[in-house]
Design an enzyme around this catalytic site. Structure first.
Site, short mmCIF file in Angstrom:
data_model
loop_
_atom_site.label_atom_id
_atom_site.label_comp_id
_atom_site.label_asym_id
_atom_site.label_seq_id
_atom_site.Cartn_x
_atom_site.Cartn_y
_atom_site.Cartn_z
N ASP A 1 0.86 -1.17 0.00
CA ASP A 1 0.00 0.00 0.00
C ASP A 1 0.91 1.24 0.00
OD1 ASP A 1 -2.29 1.70 0.44
OD2 ASP A 1 -1.72 1.74 2.56
N ASP B 1 -0.20 5.27 0.92
CA ASP B 1 -0.47 6.21 2.01
C ASP B 1 -0.72 5.49 3.33
OD1 ASP B 1 -1.03 9.13 0.66
OD2 ASP B 1 -1.56 7.49 -0.68
N ASP C 1 -2.29 -0.57 5.82
CA ASP C 1 -2.68 0.06 7.08
C ASP C 1 -4.17 0.33 7.20
OD1 ASP C 1 -2.96 3.52 6.79
OD2 ASP C 1 -2.61 2.21 5.08
#
Length: 285
Positions: free
Chosen positions: A49, A51, A227
């Site tokens: 991922d 950001d 996240d």
């Protein structure tokens, strides 16, 4: 509205169930990030991922900062894995290319809505674009709400409320009401201080499945690092293929995480690159 509401409720329940499974499995059987570096590092396929994982979250998407040597480290890993590194992001891949310049990795954007299957290759849209009238109406309404940012993404639309968290409930009600005017097949998903309108049937999990079948990735053990709720389908897909999901602490994963911050992710990636460069190479037959 009933069918869409039910679909979103099923998606939310599935995400919650998967997250709880992640917690239970991580406690009982998952290797730690350190354990993974002690294994056969050349046999991994790495999915990342952006950001909140590679980059710290910023007040707005345009304010993120790319750490020095991050791109260099990713390129080292890409070379060490024979090309088996991909970015799975909610952003459009063109944005990732700008952030990671000059690298242009294989990957997926807009939660599976975009796909690039060759390094530096063309970006294919695999989900239909949102209705233009919907995008225009969301932008119009966002402009009337101080601190709300609407970010069109072709097959998706992100609506950020990080600068106005007190408007979360009102914004969600506004978006849900607006979606009742459009055909089924569009869903409203929660993210880190944002809502996203995306076509049903696409996710980072479907993207990981597609990319893992590519020649550079095939037969490798997938590692997914993320996240947010949007990363959960990719965690599940990685597990399905004998791999692992590593969660980064943030708004969604506050405890029972494997990596505490993007800084810890970067440190782990640096060690991974070093391991790849020093690991014994297989002998030629």
């Amino acid at each position: 509205m009933g069918d869409r509401q039910h679909l979103e409720e099923r998606m939310a329940k599935a995400a919650t169930d998967l997250r709880m499974d992640e917690v239970r499995l991580a406690k009982s059987s998952d290797p730690t990030p350190g354990d993974l570096l002690a294994g056969d590092v050349r046999n991994y396929a790495l999915f990342l991922d952006c950001d909140g994982t590679l980059l710290d979250i910023a007040p707005t998407p345009n304010e993120v900062v790319v750490p020095a040597k991050l791109v260099e480290t990713l390129v080292r890993i890409y070379k060490g894995l024979g090309g088996a590194l991909a970015i799975l992001t909610g952003r459009q891949l063109a944005e990732i290319d700008t952030l990671m310049k000059p690298a242009m990795f294989v990957g997926s954007g807009v939660h599976g809505g975009e796909l690039r299957t060759t390094t530096g290759g063309a970006i294919a849209r695999v989900a239909t674009s949102l209705p233009a009238s919907l995008v225009e109406e969301v932008i119009r309404r966002a402009q009337k709400l101080p601190g709300i940012i609407a970010e069109p993404k072709g097959p998706g639309l992100a609506v950020h409320y990080r600068l106005a968290p007190h408007l979360k409930d009102a914004l969600e009600a506004e978006l849900r009401g607006l979606l009742t005017q459009y055909p089924e097949g569009l869903v409203l998903c929660h993210g880190r201080k944002l809502f996203e309108i995306i076509p049903a049937g696409h996710s980072k999990g479907t993207a990981l499945e597609t990319i893992l079948a590519l020649p550079e990735f095939a037969g490798r053990r997938p590692i997914m690092i993320g996240d947010d709720m949007g990363d959960i389908p990719a965690f599940a897909a990685a597990r399905h293929h004998g791999g692992v999901g590593l969660r980064v602490a943030g708004e969604q994963f506050g405890t029972d995480v494997e990596l505490e911050s993007p800084q810890r992710v970067f440190a782990w990636l640096t060690r991974f690159a070093e391991q790849l460069e020093t690991a014994p190479r297989p002998r030629s037959s």
